[in-house]
Scaffold this motif. Structure first.
Motif, short mmCIF file in Angstrom:
data_model
loop_
_atom_site.label_atom_id
_atom_site.label_comp_id
_atom_site.label_asym_id
_atom_site.label_seq_id
_atom_site.Cartn_x
_atom_site.Cartn_y
_atom_site.Cartn_z
N LEU A 37 17.36 18.68 10.01
CA LEU A 37 17.23 18.30 11.41
C LEU A 37 18.56 17.83 12.01
N LYS A 43 20.19 19.68 15.26
CA LYS A 43 20.49 18.99 16.52
C LYS A 43 21.97 19.10 16.88
N ASP A 48 18.97 13.94 23.81
CA ASP A 48 17.82 13.08 23.49
C ASP A 48 16.81 13.00 24.63
N THR A 71 10.03 15.89 20.29
CA THR A 71 10.07 14.95 19.18
C THR A 71 10.70 15.57 17.94
N ASP A 72 11.12 14.72 17.03
CA ASP A 72 11.64 15.22 15.76
C ASP A 72 10.59 16.06 15.04
N GLU A 73 9.34 15.67 15.18
CA GLU A 73 8.25 16.42 14.54
C GLU A 73 8.19 17.85 15.08
N MET A 112 10.67 19.49 16.51
CA MET A 112 11.90 20.16 16.10
C MET A 112 11.85 20.55 14.61
N THR A 113 11.27 19.70 13.79
CA THR A 113 11.09 20.02 12.38
C THR A 113 10.16 21.22 12.25
N TYR A 126 13.44 26.57 20.08
CA TYR A 126 13.75 25.35 20.82
C TYR A 126 14.00 25.68 22.30
#
Length: 173
Positions: free
Chosen positions: A7, A11, A18, A23-25, A27-28, A143
């Motif tokens: 991650l 990024k 930001d 969310t990171d979730e 993106m993961t 993304y």
């Protein structure tokens, strides 16, 4: 959870903002999708495992062994059932050639009953950088599509990915 993509690198490569409200979730999830699209041994674009993966396959006899993913494969064990119904482990009387077990000179296969179980690993260690770059590109495309609520041209994306990964793709019959 991604296996060979991270991650923070994702990024960094995106010049991530930001304020993007992803969310990171999420993106993961893009990274997981990219790894699956490229390296799922059965359905991925490469038709082979990318990172080292363990496999177990069964065959009717020792002479019939032809593993599904021979590229970079390492046999960890070969077991069989002898005529007395006892499980045995095959000794070092063979080599792996083009996915098949081949007897070493002067050796012969022991008598066996089915099943013969071959445990092995296959995949890259480490994962080549061109594969990682292609996976980050794919995840970045997901993304951008999510961020901008745009549809991507799936055929164009497939063609781009095929071109980026051409040297690593396993031929299929």
């Amino acid at each position: 959870m991604p296996d060979y993509l991270t991650l923070p690198l994702f990024k960094e490569g995106l010049h991530f903002d930001d304020s993007a409200a992803l969310t990171d979730e999420v993106m993961t999830g893009f990274l997981d999708a990219a790894e699956a699209y490229i390296g799922d041994p059965e359905n991925g674009i490469l038709r082979r495992p990318v990172s080292v993966t363990a496999f177990s396959e069964e065959f009717d006899s020792l002479s019939d062994v032809q593993i599904r993913f021979p590229d970079g494969a390492t046999i960890t064990s070969v077991t069989y059932t002898d005529p007395d119904d006892q499980e045995q482990t095959l000794g070092a009387i063979y080599r792996l050639s083009d996915g098949c077990l081949k007897l070493l000179p002067g050796e012969e296969w022991p008598r066996n009953k089915a099943p013969v179980t071959v445990n092995y690993t296959a995949g890259f260690d480490p994962v080549p950088e061109p594969i990682k770059k292609a996976a980050y590109f794919y995840a970045g495309t997901l993304y951008e599509a999510q961020l901008n609520a745009q549809l991507m041209d799936p055929e164009l994306l497939r063609q781009l990915m095929s071109a980026m990964l051409a040297g690593y793709r396993r031929p299929t019959i």
